[in-house]
Design an enzyme around this catalytic site. Structure first.
Site, mmCIF file in Angstrom:
data_model
loop_
_atom_site.group_PDB
_atom_site.id
_atom_site.type_symbol
_atom_site.label_atom_id
_atom_site.label_comp_id
_atom_site.label_asym_id
_atom_site.label_seq_id
_atom_site.Cartn_x
_atom_site.Cartn_y
_atom_site.Cartn_z
ATOM 1 N N LYS A 1 -10.575 -7.804 4.106
ATOM 2 C CA LYS A 1 -11.389 -7.180 5.821
ATOM 3 C C LYS A 1 -10.873 -7.818 6.998
ATOM 4 O O LYS A 1 -10.798 -7.409 7.974
ATOM 5 C CB LYS A 1 -12.158 -6.810 5.227
ATOM 6 C CG LYS A 1 -13.299 -5.325 4.347
ATOM 7 C CD LYS A 1 -12.865 -4.351 4.961
ATOM 8 C CE LYS A 1 -12.607 -3.014 3.685
ATOM 9 N NZ LYS A 1 -12.542 -1.652 4.903
ATOM 10 N N SER B 1 -22.034 -0.942 5.402
ATOM 11 C CA SER B 1 -23.068 -1.786 4.501
ATOM 12 C C SER B 1 -22.210 -2.855 3.507
ATOM 13 O O SER B 1 -22.835 -3.149 2.799
ATOM 14 C CB SER B 1 -23.662 -0.512 3.636
ATOM 15 O OG SER B 1 -22.621 0.287 2.932
ATOM 16 N N GLU C 1 -8.058 4.120 -7.551
ATOM 17 C CA GLU C 1 -9.009 4.859 -7.361
ATOM 18 C C GLU C 1 -10.458 4.123 -8.424
ATOM 19 O O GLU C 1 -9.412 4.939 -9.285
ATOM 20 C CB GLU C 1 -8.730 6.010 -7.087
ATOM 21 C CG GLU C 1 -8.832 5.824 -5.307
ATOM 22 C CD GLU C 1 -9.171 7.201 -5.051
ATOM 23 O OE1 GLU C 1 -9.168 7.596 -3.729
ATOM 24 O OE2 GLU C 1 -8.253 7.841 -5.573
ATOM 25 N N GLY D 1 -14.640 8.923 -7.733
ATOM 26 C CA GLY D 1 -13.789 8.345 -6.310
ATOM 27 C C GLY D 1 -12.578 9.156 -5.997
ATOM 28 O O GLY D 1 -12.035 8.236 -5.457
ATOM 29 N N SER E 1 -8.363 -8.082 -3.529
ATOM 30 C CA SER E 1 -9.228 -7.006 -2.919
ATOM 31 C C SER E 1 -10.372 -8.002 -1.900
ATOM 32 O O SER E 1 -10.654 -8.188 -1.313
ATOM 33 C CB SER E 1 -9.163 -5.997 -2.386
ATOM 34 O OG SER E 1 -10.527 -5.106 -3.651
#
Lengths: 324, 324
Positions: B60, B85, B211, B215, B311
């Protein structure tokens, strides 16, 4: 030791350099990680040599591969034997598979299933014994004599020491000159080899050995200049529960190591947790000794270039979660 | 979005390449790890791009830094706001500190203490809200309007997408041409950017989005070519609990991604455990989606060169130990 066994020799940097060539392509050149968070915490520039990423999960593979590769042809044909409940077993088993040398490993009946499976998975024959009724040294000696196998000791041998030293050689090459190097200490194979490499490649580097408080035999030996021992010390650093330094490693530690320090199990656990949470690397308790020494003892490292040897990452996650 | 906010644009490889130059020296070039054990298990040659080693622990930071660095001077002076969050909060906070841009982060009152502390530790102002009574979008919008702050969205923005794509650019540079690339998919920022980079640098590479089963909105959107959504899916992959792909990321996913697959939470946990125990890296559940897709779905990867995007590695060890 059987007559086909390898016999002790002193170790020079040339032996480490030769081991390094021998190991190329077989042993992983593990990454050197840095962390701005760790640098901010310590005030130093810290380089972590991550032997937890080594094949079979620990630096032990370096020494085992070097020792097996240096066996005479006849001894290689007969095969090798080792006794270990820890990383040395898997290291000898994997080196045997890689070099096409039959390996026999003597392990306690109650060794963790995951370690038994890993050792067998590398193609070794595993001989189990009952800790309460059998001496593993005697059993291994008998099998070695009977089958003409070379006994591969876990640390007290020149070829093992030279192999382990290649870790610090790579670190010095990748990180450049260091002012300090923190190394876990059990039987002294890793720290001896690393101190020899550091002296040659990073002159003036202070090599600091780190032991668990409960198993402080090497620290006492170092301070008193007389070989001291510990009997089955209670510590989570299972790789540092060794009885004492060896005939080869003790003089090497005396002549090449700058200081020896100890950390409590609580400090070790805290360092291990920090490495997991901040550095995102899985480190076994023994593997975190060097980091704990850096974090918990107030050596004057501010502004210095500091190496930390992370020695291994073989943990039973379930057991580890209970500890954490 | 406030009038000082950054507005959506399409993304080309040139944007990823430009982001890569912008990020140099600020964002860590994370290591690419390989494992003989993984290669033996899959029959492929597998390259893990380890964004769990990225600054603040996740990819990120790439997108956040790129977006903040591209703000006009006047907007930089006024500051930025984000609501999250998860890892986006810490990414914007840290990028703000690095670029000397004041960051405000809107977080739920019941966010884990460790995440609140990390975000504050990076120097951001944290505004707490009650999930049951307040909409974070509304609250962030109000504060942004009042203070003239630029809202930094977590994934649906060209500058974010271009930043995330630099991870796959580095992987292609370090590992060479790939036949497959497995990438976790939440809002689609990472996979969009990575697919753009892969198409340019590794033509013919099949990019597979992964995924969590619960979800699976992006998978359904991909198959039906119509944007689908999920409401608060129950999955341990907290970074993939996003409502849906975005206005920018959905078309990018449709045009650049080869296929979308899902894995169950049990499969995800098993892959995560494997990465911890065998690869010795700490990976968060969402971070293990790509590996789970490779391990658990039988794609024809034998003999192929396969990239896996890890990730992130931000886990609460206590919570993780309960899961394991």
């Amino acid at each position: 030791m059987s007559d086909s066994g390898i016999s002790p020799l002193p170790v020079q940097y040339a032996d480490v350099a030769a081991a390094s060539e021998r190991l190329a392509g077989h042993v992983r050149r593990t990454p050197v990680l840095t962390s701005r968070t760790v640098d901010a915490r310590t005030g130093a520039r810290v380089f972590f040599k991550c032997e937890n990423f080594q094949r079979m999960g620990a630096f032990k593979y370096r020494g085992a591969f070097n020792a097996l590769a240096l066996l005479p042809i006849a001894a290689r044909r007969r095969g090798v034997i080792a006794y270990s409940s820890g990383n040395h077993a898997q290291a000898v088993a994997l080196a045997g598979r890689e070099l096409d040398i039959r390996a026999t490993i003597v392990m306690p009946q109650d060794a963790p299933a995951v370690k038994l499976e890993a050792t067998k998975g590398y193609g070794a024959e595993v001989v189990l014994y009952d800790k309460h009724t059998t001496s593993r040294e005697d059993l291994a000696g008998e099998i070695a004599a009977e089958r003409g196998l070379a006994l591969i000791p876990p640390f007290d041998h020149a070829h093992i020491v030279a192999g382990q030293g290649t870790a610090a050689k790579e670190l010095a090459e990748d990180a450049g000159a260091l002012d300090y190097l923190f190394v876990p200490c059990g039987g002294g194979g890793l720290i001896s080899g690393c101190a020899i490499a550091a002296a040659a490649l990073s002159p003036g580097c202070k090599v600091i050995g780190v032991e668990p408080e409960a198993g402080d035999d090497a620290t006492r030996s170092f301070k008193s200049k007389t070989l001291q021992s510990c009997h089955n010390p209670e510590t989570i650093a299972d790789g540092a529960r060794t009885h004492s330094l060896g005939k080869i490693t003790f003089p090497l530690v005396l002549s090449h190591v700058h200081d020896m320090i100890t950390v409590s199990d609580a400090e070790l656990l805290s360092a291990m947790r920090y490495l997991w949470e901040r550095m995102k690397i899985v480190v076994e308790p023994t593997g975190a000794l060097g980091a704990a020494g850096l974090f918990e003892r107030r050596l004057p490292v501010a502004g210095k270039r500091v190496g930390v040897l992370i020695s291994g990452g073989n943990v039973d996650l379930q057991a580890m979660c209970r500890l954490l």
